[in-house]
Design a protein around this motif. Structure first.
Motif, PDB file in Angstrom:
ATOM      1  N   LEU A  38      33.153  48.296  23.872  1.00  0.00           N
ATOM      2  CA  LEU A  38      34.731  48.714  23.997  1.00  0.00           C
ATOM      3  C   LEU A  38      35.077  48.785  25.522  1.00  0.00           C
ATOM      4  N   GLU A  39      34.016  49.689  26.054  1.00  0.00           N
ATOM      5  CA  GLU A  39      34.342  49.974  27.594  1.00  0.00           C
ATOM      6  C   GLU A  39      34.045  48.826  28.527  1.00  0.00           C
ATOM      7  N   MET A  40      33.036  48.037  28.065  1.00  0.00           N
ATOM      8  CA  MET A  40      32.732  46.905  28.880  1.00  0.00           C
ATOM      9  C   MET A  40      33.724  45.828  28.808  1.00  0.00           C
ATOM     10  N   GLY A  41      34.305  45.777  27.541  1.00  0.00           N
ATOM     11  CA  GLY A  41      35.415  44.641  27.420  1.00  0.00           C
ATOM     12  C   GLY A  41      37.031  45.010  28.169  1.00  0.00           C
ATOM     13  N   ILE A  42      37.021  46.281  28.372  1.00  0.00           N
ATOM     14  CA  ILE A  42      38.166  46.680  28.868  1.00  0.00           C
ATOM     15  C   ILE A  42      37.828  46.504  30.148  1.00  0.00           C
ATOM     16  N   ALA A  43      36.776  47.100  30.689  1.00  0.00           N
ATOM     17  CA  ALA A  43      36.609  46.753  32.154  1.00  0.00           C
ATOM     18  C   ALA A  43      36.757  45.244  32.425  1.00  0.00           C
ATOM     19  N   THR A  44      36.086  44.455  31.783  1.00  0.00           N
ATOM     20  CA  THR A  44      36.256  42.922  32.112  1.00  0.00           C
ATOM     21  C   THR A  44      37.773  42.557  32.163  1.00  0.00           C
ATOM     22  N   MET A  45      38.298  42.895  30.867  1.00  0.00           N
ATOM     23  CA  MET A  45      39.866  42.450  30.709  1.00  0.00           C
ATOM     24  C   MET A  45      40.700  42.965  32.004  1.00  0.00           C
ATOM     25  N   PHE A  46      40.385  44.128  32.549  1.00  0.00           N
ATOM     26  CA  PHE A  46      41.254  44.826  33.810  1.00  0.00           C
ATOM     27  C   PHE A  46      40.949  43.465  34.905  1.00  0.00           C
ATOM     28  N   VAL A  47      39.801  43.086  35.119  1.00  0.00           N
ATOM     29  CA  VAL A  47      39.359  42.024  36.304  1.00  0.00           C
ATOM     30  C   VAL A  47      40.050  40.724  35.902  1.00  0.00           C
ATOM     31  N   LEU A  48      40.077  40.446  34.750  1.00  0.00           N
ATOM     32  CA  LEU A  48      40.372  39.008  34.246  1.00  0.00           C
ATOM     33  C   LEU A  48      41.935  38.992  34.434  1.00  0.00           C
ATOM     34  N   ILE A  49      42.728  39.959  34.142  1.00  0.00           N
ATOM     35  CA  ILE A  49      44.223  39.847  34.085  1.00  0.00           C
ATOM     36  C   ILE A  49      44.555  39.939  35.602  1.00  0.00           C
ATOM     37  N   LEU A  50      43.979  40.950  36.314  1.00  0.00           N
ATOM     38  CA  LEU A  50      44.410  40.905  37.944  1.00  0.00           C
ATOM     39  C   LEU A  50      43.823  39.769  38.461  1.00  0.00           C
ATOM     40  N   SER A  51      42.963  39.217  38.514  1.00  0.00           N
ATOM     41  CA  SER A  51      42.421  37.990  39.092  1.00  0.00           C
ATOM     42  C   SER A  51      43.005  36.683  38.737  1.00  0.00           C
ATOM     43  N   ASN A  52      43.400  36.790  37.455  1.00  0.00           N
ATOM     44  CA  ASN A  52      44.153  35.611  36.982  1.00  0.00           C
ATOM     45  C   ASN A  52      45.600  35.571  37.648  1.00  0.00           C
ATOM     46  N   ILE A  53      46.165  36.509  37.630  1.00  0.00           N
ATOM     47  CA  ILE A  53      47.471  36.566  38.440  1.00  0.00           C
ATOM     48  C   ILE A  53      47.515  36.121  39.699  1.00  0.00           C
ATOM     49  N   VAL A  54      46.397  36.850  40.525  1.00  0.00           N
ATOM     50  CA  VAL A  54      46.276  36.638  42.072  1.00  0.00           C
ATOM     51  C   VAL A  54      45.891  35.319  42.362  1.00  0.00           C
ATOM     52  N   ILE A  55      44.952  34.658  41.605  1.00  0.00           N
ATOM     53  CA  ILE A  55      44.724  33.287  41.781  1.00  0.00           C
ATOM     54  C   ILE A  55      45.576  32.116  41.300  1.00  0.00           C
ATOM     55  N   SER A  56      46.403  32.628  40.502  1.00  0.00           N
ATOM     56  CA  SER A  56      47.439  31.743  40.099  1.00  0.00           C
ATOM     57  C   SER A  56      48.584  31.580  41.346  1.00  0.00           C
ATOM     58  N   LEU A  57      48.743  32.952  42.025  1.00  0.00           N
ATOM     59  CA  LEU A  57      49.902  32.858  43.093  1.00  0.00           C
ATOM     60  C   LEU A  57      49.086  32.285  44.293  1.00  0.00           C
ATOM     61  N   ILE A  58      47.736  32.479  44.549  1.00  0.00           N
ATOM     62  CA  ILE A  58      47.245  31.768  45.906  1.00  0.00           C
ATOM     63  C   ILE A  58      46.729  30.374  45.893  1.00  0.00           C
ATOM     64  N   SER A  59      46.408  29.904  44.319  1.00  0.00           N
ATOM     65  CA  SER A  59      45.822  28.691  44.202  1.00  0.00           C
ATOM     66  C   SER A  59      46.493  27.462  45.108  1.00  0.00           C
ATOM     67  N   PRO A  60      47.908  27.418  44.894  1.00  0.00           N
ATOM     68  CA  PRO A  60      48.523  26.184  45.835  1.00  0.00           C
ATOM     69  C   PRO A  60      48.165  26.222  47.303  1.00  0.00           C
ATOM     70  N   ALA A  61      47.777  27.163  48.060  1.00  0.00           N
ATOM     71  CA  ALA A  61      47.354  27.387  49.187  1.00  0.00           C
ATOM     72  C   ALA A  61      46.091  27.180  49.595  1.00  0.00           C
ATOM     73  N   VAL A  62      45.211  27.182  48.633  1.00  0.00           N
ATOM     74  CA  VAL A  62      43.728  27.172  48.820  1.00  0.00           C
ATOM     75  C   VAL A  62      43.231  25.642  48.748  1.00  0.00           C
ATOM     76  N   PRO A  63      42.533  25.379  49.792  1.00  0.00           N
ATOM     77  CA  PRO A  63      41.954  24.091  50.044  1.00  0.00           C
ATOM     78  C   PRO A  63      40.879  23.637  48.597  1.00  0.00           C
ATOM     79  N   ASP A  64      40.953  22.605  48.439  1.00  0.00           N
ATOM     80  CA  ASP A  64      39.861  22.299  47.151  1.00  0.00           C
ATOM     81  C   ASP A  64      38.582  22.520  47.543  1.00  0.00           C
ATOM     82  N   LYS A  65      38.110  22.279  48.865  1.00  0.00           N
ATOM     83  CA  LYS A  65      36.795  22.391  49.222  1.00  0.00           C
ATOM     84  C   LYS A  65      36.119  23.980  49.179  1.00  0.00           C
ATOM     85  N   VAL A  66      37.282  25.017  49.154  1.00  0.00           N
ATOM     86  CA  VAL A  66      36.709  26.357  49.215  1.00  0.00           C
ATOM     87  C   VAL A  66      37.494  27.172  48.006  1.00  0.00           C
TER      88      VAL A  66
END
Length: 193
Positions: A38-66
Motif C-alpha cells: 500500500l505504501e509503495m503504491g501510494i508513493a508511486t502514485m504521488f510521483v506519477l500524478i505530479l510528473s504527468n501534470i508537469v510533463i503534459s505542460l512542458i512537452s510542447p516546448a521540449v525538443p524530440d531529441k531530449v
C-alpha cells in the motif's frame, strides 16, 4: 475517452502489473506485507500524478531529441521531494521502503505513462491518467501483499489471525513470483468474462 474512463482504465484494461506487466521490481520486492504494498503504491502514485501534470505542460516546448532525459529529470525531482517528505513526516515508512523509493525514477510505469500519455494530452487528462494507473498499481501491490502476508505469516496489515508460523517461502522472493503468477492468471481469467 471520458474522464471517468481515464481513471478506471488503470484497474482493468491497462492495469500496470497484471495487464501491461510493468513495475515488477517494486511489485516483487516490496510486497512482503500488505502495508508495504500500500505504501509503495501510494508513493508511486504521488510521483506519477505530479510528473504527468508537469510533463503534459512542458512537452510542447521540449525538443524530440531530449524529451526522455527531460522527463527523467522531472520524475527525479518529484521522487526527491517525496523522499524528503517521507523522511520528515513518516520516517518509519521511509526506513521500510528506503532503497526502493529512489528506484521510482526508473520505474517503467512512470516513464511509460509520461511518454505514452502525458506528453500527448492535457494536464487534467494526464492527472486523471496518473490517478487511475496509480490506483490500479496501488491496489495490485496491496492485494499481492495481502496474499503474501496471509500465507507467509498468518496476518494481514499486521493483525495476526492464524496462530503459528506461516510458509516462509511466501515472505521471500520465490513466494512473490508464485503469488504474482497465480494472481495474474486469476485476474486475466476474470477480466475476460
Amino acid at each position: 475517452m471520458s474522464k471517468l474512463g481515464l481513471v478506471t482504465k488503470g484497474f482493468l484494461k491497462e492495469n500496470p502489473t497484471f495487464v501491461l506487466v510493468l513495475g515488477l521490481c517494486p511489485t516483487l520486492a516490496t510486497t512482503t506485507s500488505a502495508m508495504n504494498g500500500l505504501e509503495m503504491g501510494i508513493a508511486t502514485m504521488f510521483v506519477l500524478i505530479l510528473s504527468n501534470i508537469v510533463i503534459s505542460l512542458i512537452s510542447p516546448a521540449v525538443p524530440d531529441k531530449v524529451h526522455i532525459p527531460v522527463y527523467i529529470v522531472v520524475i527525479a525531482t518529484f521522487v526527491t521531494v517525496l523522499q524528503m517528505l517521507m523522511q520528515a513526516y513518516v520516517p518509519d515508512v521511509y526506513e521500510t521502503l528506503g532503497l526502493f523509493i529512489p528506484l521510482i525514477v526508473v520505474n517503467c510505469i512512470v516513464l511509460g505513462r509520461a511518454e505514452a500519455f502525458a506528453s500527448k494530452n492535457t494536464a487534467l487528462d494526464s492527472a486523471l491518467d496518473g490517478i487511475g494507473i496509480g490506483l490500479g498499481f496501488t491496489v495490485t501491490l496491496t492485494v499481492i501483499g495481502i496474499v503474501r502476508e496471509i500465507l507467509g505469516s498468518g496476518s494481514v496489515f499486521g493483525w495476526k489471525f492464524i496462530s503459528g508460523d506461516g510458509i516462509l517461502a511466501f515472505v521471500m522472493a520465490p513466494g512473490a513470483f508464485i503469488v504474482l503468477g497465480y494472481l495474474m492468471v486469476l485476474f486475466n481469467k476474470l477480466a475476460k468474462r
